[in-house]
Design an enzyme around this catalytic site. Structure first.
Site, PDB file in Angstrom:
ATOM      1  N   GLU A  12     -17.741 -33.542   8.366  1.00 47.16           N
ATOM      2  CA  GLU A  12     -17.132 -34.054   7.142  1.00 47.16           C
ATOM      3  C   GLU A  12     -18.025 -33.690   5.956  1.00 47.16           C
ATOM      4  OE1 GLU A  12     -15.866 -38.480   5.411  1.00 47.16           O
ATOM      5  OE2 GLU A  12     -17.544 -38.257   6.796  1.00 47.16           O
TER       6      GLU A  12
ATOM      7  N   CYS B 145     -15.284 -39.530  10.392  1.00 49.49           N
ATOM      8  CA  CYS B 145     -16.217 -40.621  10.125  1.00 49.49           C
ATOM      9  C   CYS B 145     -15.731 -41.948  10.713  1.00 49.49           C
ATOM     10  CB  CYS B 145     -16.483 -40.730   8.626  1.00 49.49           C
ATOM     11  SG  CYS B 145     -18.022 -41.622   8.222  1.00 49.49           S
TER      12      CYS B 145
ATOM     13  N   LYS C 146      -8.053 -37.720   6.945  1.00 47.81           N
ATOM     14  CA  LYS C 146      -8.678 -38.985   7.342  1.00 47.81           C
ATOM     15  C   LYS C 146      -7.685 -40.136   7.252  1.00 47.81           C
ATOM     16  CE  LYS C 146     -12.817 -41.823   6.478  1.00 47.81           C
ATOM     17  NZ  LYS C 146     -14.059 -41.950   5.680  1.00 47.81           N
TER      18      LYS C 146
END
Length: 516
Positions: free
Chosen positions: A255, A367, A315
């Site tokens: 990321e 994440c 995401k």
């Protein structure tokens, strides 16, 4: 009450020790039992106090890494997360009036975990009991019952331990026997572990390029962050060309490999092309992509050396107040310093189809996505053969957050029965087998390229098949338990009040005088 509150704080701190960096999950049943005992016998008016105290002790220690953002963020988030335990304290106090209270208490604990993991604004799942079991025998139960099921077993072990403490005579023997039975049942997966059904193999490379400066600011020199990824990938290509490393089927970048839109920024675009053409295979690039003047996307983009950018994952769970601001139209007027740093809101993705990278179907997470069930479960159900996690933990690189997240990442590999490759900007990057073993790992604050041959699997574990239904069942049981506990209590109170109303006022006064 003061003793209860202090004991609750101590139990909350004790539960935090189950997680990294101490990582002693043996404390979980004792901490949960302490929570139950601290709320036992209290009225609903006061049971929230030890619940809140427990939550503060737990969250302030568990989330100590949030101080990297600022003391206000650490304290504010800890207080917010603690309110869930305050509500849980009231529920547990009520449920202990029921004959089968150890079961209802355990389901209430899991319901609280589901609550703070989903609401508001998609919640914050850190601190689920199951996230502490990576190196325990109970981890083998994850493919069968999932994260929710393992949390239920741990919560039930704590409530049964509390039952042993408060019971007497024959009942204590029964409580101890049930607890022993639960322990034996939880060990069954050791005898019958989930067996991955490998139907292919692939060679995967993970690139960790490191972050310049102190390492904790991805924007300090964001162009060098991208250049580091390019440089390590080009060196890997040289090693492949000279036979020092096998040729990977694809490469995973972390990321924030690019902090600017690679489709608009020529320098960034050129760097990706250089790396992809050097290695000659697709690269899963972690990039920030513009989505209009007020919004951005945090994406994993499959970048082919011939055809360029292709399939993308966005995401699912942007961080509230960190990557987007709810009610921005109102909060912007207040000019809150930290919130003004979030210039554009990150838009959440909804994709549940795996990415096609070459001939491999990949379930991607970015994440904190790895701490949520929905995106991973959905992609695995839809045919993902392998898991990847792209993460940028640079903000927390000098804290224990990176180890807590890596532990959660290992659990996802076990739960889904999949190999998993995690790429971080500067730690922790690694490649994990379906049994949770770390077969390759890069040290934090280093540059590294990890290349491993991994298995591909399309078998779906029972945990993934069950999905969210186990959590919904726990919520239903919690509501049922509260109804069974509170309805007779309310009925009794109503009868008492009705009885008091029929007593003549003179007699009531005389009775009150004599009782004093």
């Amino acid at each position: 009450m003061l003793v209860r509150i202090l004991a609750a704080v101590a139990c909350g701190v004790g539960l935090a020790l189950a997680f990294e960096p101490v990582a002693q999950p043996v404390v979980i049943p004792f901490a949960v039992a302490g929570f139950v005992l601290c709320t036992r016998g209290l009225t609903l008016r006061w049971a929230w106090l030890p619940g809140l105290a427990f939550g503060l002790g737990f969250e302030l220690v568990l989330l100590f890494w949030m101080r990297a953002v600022g003391p206000d963020a650490w304290i504010g988030l800890s207080i917010w997360q603690s309110t869930y335990f305050a509500v849980l304290g009231v529920a547990v106090a009520a449920l202990q009036r029921h004959r089968l209270w150890p079961l209802w208490v355990a389901t209430a604990w899991v319901s609280a975990e589901m609550w703070f993991s989903t609401w508001p604004f998609s919640g914050m799942p850190w601190g689920r009991l199951a996230f502490a079991v990576a190196d325990t025998p109970l981890a083998d139960a994850l493919p069968w019952v999932g994260t929710i099921g393992v949390s239920l077993v741990l919560a039930l072990s704590g409530s049964l331990l509390a039952w042993v403490v408060v019971s007497e005579g024959r009942e204590r023997g029964v409580a101890g026997g049930v607890l022993a039975g639960l322990v034996l049942l939880s060990l069954v997966p050791l005898v019958a572990p989930w067996q991955p059904d490998t139907d292919g193999q692939a060679t995967v490379a993970v690139v960790q390029g490191d972050v310049p400066g102190n390492g904790d600011d991805i924007l300090y020199d964001y162009r060098q962050v991208t250049q580091n990824q390019v440089d390590v990938t080009v060196r890997l290509a040289d090693d492949v060309a000279n036979g020092r490393e096998p040729r990977p089927d694809f490469v995973v970048w972390p990321e924030n490999s690019t902090a600017v839109d690679p489709f608009r920024d020529q320098q960034t675009h050129a760097g990706i092309l250089t790396a992809s053409q050097a290695i000659g295979v697709p690269i899963l690039v972690g990039a920030i992509v513009d989505a209009g003047p007020r919004h951005v996307l945090n994406q994993g983009i499959v970048w082919d050396p011939v055809t360029g950018a292709g399939d993308r994952y966005t995401k699912h769970h942007p961080v509230v107040f960190g990557e987007y601001i709810p009610f921005r139209d109102y909060l912007d007027d207040l000019q809150i310093g930290r919130l003004t740093m979030v210039g554009r809101d990150m838009v959440a993705g909804t994709r549940l189809e795996p990415l096609s990278i070459g001939d491999v179907e990949v379930a991607d997470s970015i994440c904190f996505d790895v701490a949520y069930d929905d995106g991973i479960y959905g992609q695995v159900r839809n045919g993902a053969q392998l898991l990847t996690v792209q993460t940028s933990n640079a903000t927390f690189i000098h804290t224990d957050q990176i180890d807590q997240q890596f532990a959660i990442t290992r659990l996802r590999a076990i739960e889904t029965g999949r190999w998993l490759a995690v790429a971080s900007t500067n730690g922790v990057s690694g490649i994990i087998s379906p049994d949770g073993q770390v077969v390759a790992r890069a040290d934090p604050r280093t540059q590294a390229a990890l290349v491993e041959r991994v298995g591909l699997d399309t078998a779906i574990t029972p945990a993934v098949r069950i999905g969210a239904w186990s959590g919904r069942l726990c919520l239903l049981l919690t509501i049922l338990g509260l109804a069974l506990a509170l309805f007779p209590y309310g009925l009794t109170r109503a009868r008492q009040q009705a009885g008091d109303a029929t007593v003549p006022s003179g007699l009531a006064g005389a009775h009150g005088s004599s009782s004093e």
